[in-house]
Design a protein around this motif. Structure first.
Motif, PDB file in Angstrom:
ATOM      1  N   PRO A 198      75.030   8.533  11.082  1.00 29.20           N
ATOM      2  CA  PRO A 198      75.333   9.883  10.793  1.00 29.20           C
ATOM      3  C   PRO A 198      74.592  10.720  11.995  1.00 29.20           C
ATOM      4  O   PRO A 198      73.284  10.430  12.285  1.00 29.20           O
ATOM      5  N   PRO A 199      74.947  11.753  12.505  1.00 29.98           N
ATOM      6  CA  PRO A 199      74.114  12.836  13.587  1.00 29.98           C
ATOM      7  C   PRO A 199      73.078  13.485  12.767  1.00 29.98           C
ATOM      8  O   PRO A 199      73.461  13.841  11.466  1.00 29.98           O
ATOM      9  N   ILE A 200      72.120  13.954  13.461  1.00 30.39           N
ATOM     10  CA  ILE A 200      71.235  14.801  12.889  1.00 30.39           C
ATOM     11  C   ILE A 200      71.683  16.169  13.417  1.00 30.39           C
ATOM     12  O   ILE A 200      71.818  16.429  14.520  1.00 30.39           O
ATOM     13  N   ALA A 201      72.010  17.229  12.327  1.00 31.12           N
ATOM     14  CA  ALA A 201      72.294  18.538  12.622  1.00 31.12           C
ATOM     15  C   ALA A 201      71.212  19.423  12.278  1.00 31.12           C
ATOM     16  O   ALA A 201      70.740  19.475  11.342  1.00 31.12           O
ATOM     17  N   VAL A 202      70.719  19.839  13.413  1.00 27.47           N
ATOM     18  CA  VAL A 202      69.446  21.027  13.521  1.00 27.47           C
ATOM     19  C   VAL A 202      69.835  22.242  13.511  1.00 27.47           C
ATOM     20  O   VAL A 202      70.663  22.905  14.400  1.00 27.47           O
ATOM     21  N   VAL A 203      69.244  23.094  12.692  1.00 27.71           N
ATOM     22  CA  VAL A 203      69.576  24.260  12.389  1.00 27.71           C
ATOM     23  C   VAL A 203      68.428  25.352  13.171  1.00 27.71           C
ATOM     24  O   VAL A 203      67.293  25.039  12.774  1.00 27.71           O
ATOM     25  N   THR A 204      68.828  25.981  14.200  1.00 28.63           N
ATOM     26  CA  THR A 204      67.858  26.703  15.094  1.00 28.63           C
ATOM     27  C   THR A 204      68.221  27.796  15.584  1.00 28.63           C
ATOM     28  O   THR A 204      69.098  27.835  16.480  1.00 28.63           O
ATOM     29  N   GLY A 205      67.790  29.177  15.250  1.00 29.21           N
ATOM     30  CA  GLY A 205      68.100  30.171  15.765  1.00 29.21           C
ATOM     31  C   GLY A 205      67.777  30.524  17.212  1.00 29.21           C
ATOM     32  O   GLY A 205      68.854  31.029  17.845  1.00 29.21           O
ATOM     33  N   GLY A 250      62.145  23.553  12.237  1.00 26.36           N
ATOM     34  CA  GLY A 250      60.742  23.430  11.974  1.00 26.36           C
ATOM     35  C   GLY A 250      60.434  21.813  11.522  1.00 26.36           C
ATOM     36  O   GLY A 250      59.324  21.187  11.841  1.00 26.36           O
ATOM     37  N   THR A 251      61.069  21.585  10.497  1.00 25.60           N
ATOM     38  CA  THR A 251      61.085  20.019   9.943  1.00 25.60           C
ATOM     39  C   THR A 251      61.327  19.176  11.032  1.00 25.60           C
ATOM     40  O   THR A 251      60.608  18.102  11.201  1.00 25.60           O
ATOM     41  N   VAL A 252      62.223  19.434  12.012  1.00 24.48           N
ATOM     42  CA  VAL A 252      62.367  18.344  13.141  1.00 24.48           C
ATOM     43  C   VAL A 252      61.390  18.117  13.945  1.00 24.48           C
ATOM     44  O   VAL A 252      60.871  17.098  14.421  1.00 24.48           O
ATOM     45  N   ARG A 253      60.669  19.234  14.331  1.00 23.93           N
ATOM     46  CA  ARG A 253      59.504  19.317  15.168  1.00 23.93           C
ATOM     47  C   ARG A 253      58.319  18.795  14.500  1.00 23.93           C
ATOM     48  O   ARG A 253      57.635  17.757  15.023  1.00 23.93           O
ATOM     49  N   THR A 254      57.944  18.946  13.116  1.00 27.16           N
ATOM     50  CA  THR A 254      56.888  18.709  12.377  1.00 27.16           C
ATOM     51  C   THR A 254      56.746  17.177  12.239  1.00 27.16           C
ATOM     52  O   THR A 254      55.912  16.496  12.352  1.00 27.16           O
ATOM     53  N   GLU A 255      58.122  16.505  11.876  1.00 30.25           N
ATOM     54  CA  GLU A 255      58.269  15.311  11.546  1.00 30.25           C
ATOM     55  C   GLU A 255      58.838  14.349  12.596  1.00 30.25           C
ATOM     56  O   GLU A 255      58.764  13.222  12.572  1.00 30.25           O
ATOM     57  N   ASP A 256      58.641  14.997  13.741  1.00 30.55           N
ATOM     58  CA  ASP A 256      59.106  14.171  15.237  1.00 30.55           C
ATOM     59  C   ASP A 256      60.548  13.393  14.993  1.00 30.55           C
ATOM     60  O   ASP A 256      60.368  12.029  15.123  1.00 30.55           O
ATOM     61  N   TYR A 257      61.373  13.932  14.423  1.00 38.22           N
ATOM     62  CA  TYR A 257      62.635  13.332  14.280  1.00 38.22           C
ATOM     63  C   TYR A 257      63.100  12.433  15.311  1.00 38.22           C
ATOM     64  O   TYR A 257      62.861  12.966  16.514  1.00 38.22           O
ATOM     65  N   ARG A 258      63.901  11.338  15.083  1.00 37.35           N
ATOM     66  CA  ARG A 258      64.651  10.488  16.046  1.00 37.35           C
ATOM     67  C   ARG A 258      66.037  10.447  15.442  1.00 37.35           C
ATOM     68  O   ARG A 258      66.253  10.910  14.305  1.00 37.35           O
ATOM     69  N   GLY A 259      66.982   9.949  15.918  1.00 34.32           N
ATOM     70  CA  GLY A 259      68.168   9.620  15.614  1.00 34.32           C
ATOM     71  C   GLY A 259      68.406   8.829  14.260  1.00 34.32           C
ATOM     72  O   GLY A 259      67.052   7.772  14.182  1.00 34.32           O
TER      73      GLY A 259
END
Length: 248
Positions: A101-108, A80-89
């Motif tokens: 560092p890699p971005i590690a995304v938690v998503t069920g 949810g944070t990754v989508r809302t904040e429009d994450y990039r590397g």
């Protein structure tokens, strides 16, 4: 930016980049994940303005945000944070490593957009931590977009951190959101909280930084450091049972 705690030497001494990096240094010789959580909040406890944390940001908070990424082995965030904040590397090389560092995304659900900046604007491929019950076609699309997709039996802090540890990623920086932070707190897996308090009353109905499940006991912290810059307070807390701070 100036330190209030611990006293840096001359009164109101300006912190340069090397001093700031020392202030936020991880413990040496980690053999297991050390979880640092970073958030910004308004003076009245709001975790966002108009749904995004950027509305609370400042030059000082941004400086620390980028430095904490530079010090980390991995950036952990909920989908949810990754989508809302429009994450990039992450952009800067991690200190002690050859790549950001890699971005590690938690998503069920593995419901991420493979055309988003997380996948298209990055140097280090993201790690997608999902469930083995997530649709295979979604997992395949993310893998085709360059992600390192890991399917786990459950997305609990013990398994998440064990997966990161298996890759030698011990300096963990969690950037939220509130539910992931709450899960880490419930599992007593948070070693440190870096919290910027912005000089703003946000009002509204924004969430708090931590959304733990009912029954989660309070976790005592000790104040390890305080910085201030243009009205912003940058607080560094550690687990109360961690022993004396390095500044004592």
């Amino acid at each position: 930016m100036h330190a209030l705690l611990p006293p840096p030497g001359p009164p109101a001494a300006e912190l340069d980049d090397s001093m700031l990096a020392e202030f936020y240094a991880y413990p040496d010789d980690l053999a297991a994940p050390y979880v640092r959580v970073n958030f910004v909040t308004s003076a009245d406890g709001a975790a966002s303005v108009d749904g995004r944390s950027a509305g609370l940001g400042s030059a000082a908070d941004r400086r620390v945000f980028l430095l904490l990424r530079e010090l980390a082995d991995v950036v952990l965030a909920g989908a949810g944070t990754v989508r809302t904040e429009d994450y990039r590397g992450a952009r800067k090389v991690t200190r002690g490593r050859d790549t950001p560092p890699p971005i590690a995304v938690v998503t069920g659900s593995a419901d991420l957009d493979p055309t988003s900046r997380l996948f298209t604007d990055t140097t280090t491929p993201p790690i997608v931590l999902t469930l083995d019950s997530a649709p295979q076609e979604r997992r395949d699309r993310l893998a085709a977009a360059g992600a390192d997709v890991v399917a786990l039996e459950r997305l609990t802090p013990d398994l998440l951190l064990a997966e990161l540890a298996s890759r030698g990623l011990h300096r963990v920086l969690c950037e939220g959101g509130p539910v992931l932070f709450g899960d880490l707190v419930a599992a007593d897996a948070v070693d440190e909280l870096c919290l910027t308090v912005a000089p703003l009353i946000a009002a509204g109905t924004a969430p708090r930084i931590c959304d733990a499940r009912p029954g989660t006991p309070p976790r005592p912290l000790e104040l390890a450091g305080v910085l201030h810059d243009d009205g912003n307070l940058l607080l560094r807390y550690r687990r109360a049972e961690a022993g004396p701070t390095p500044f004592e």
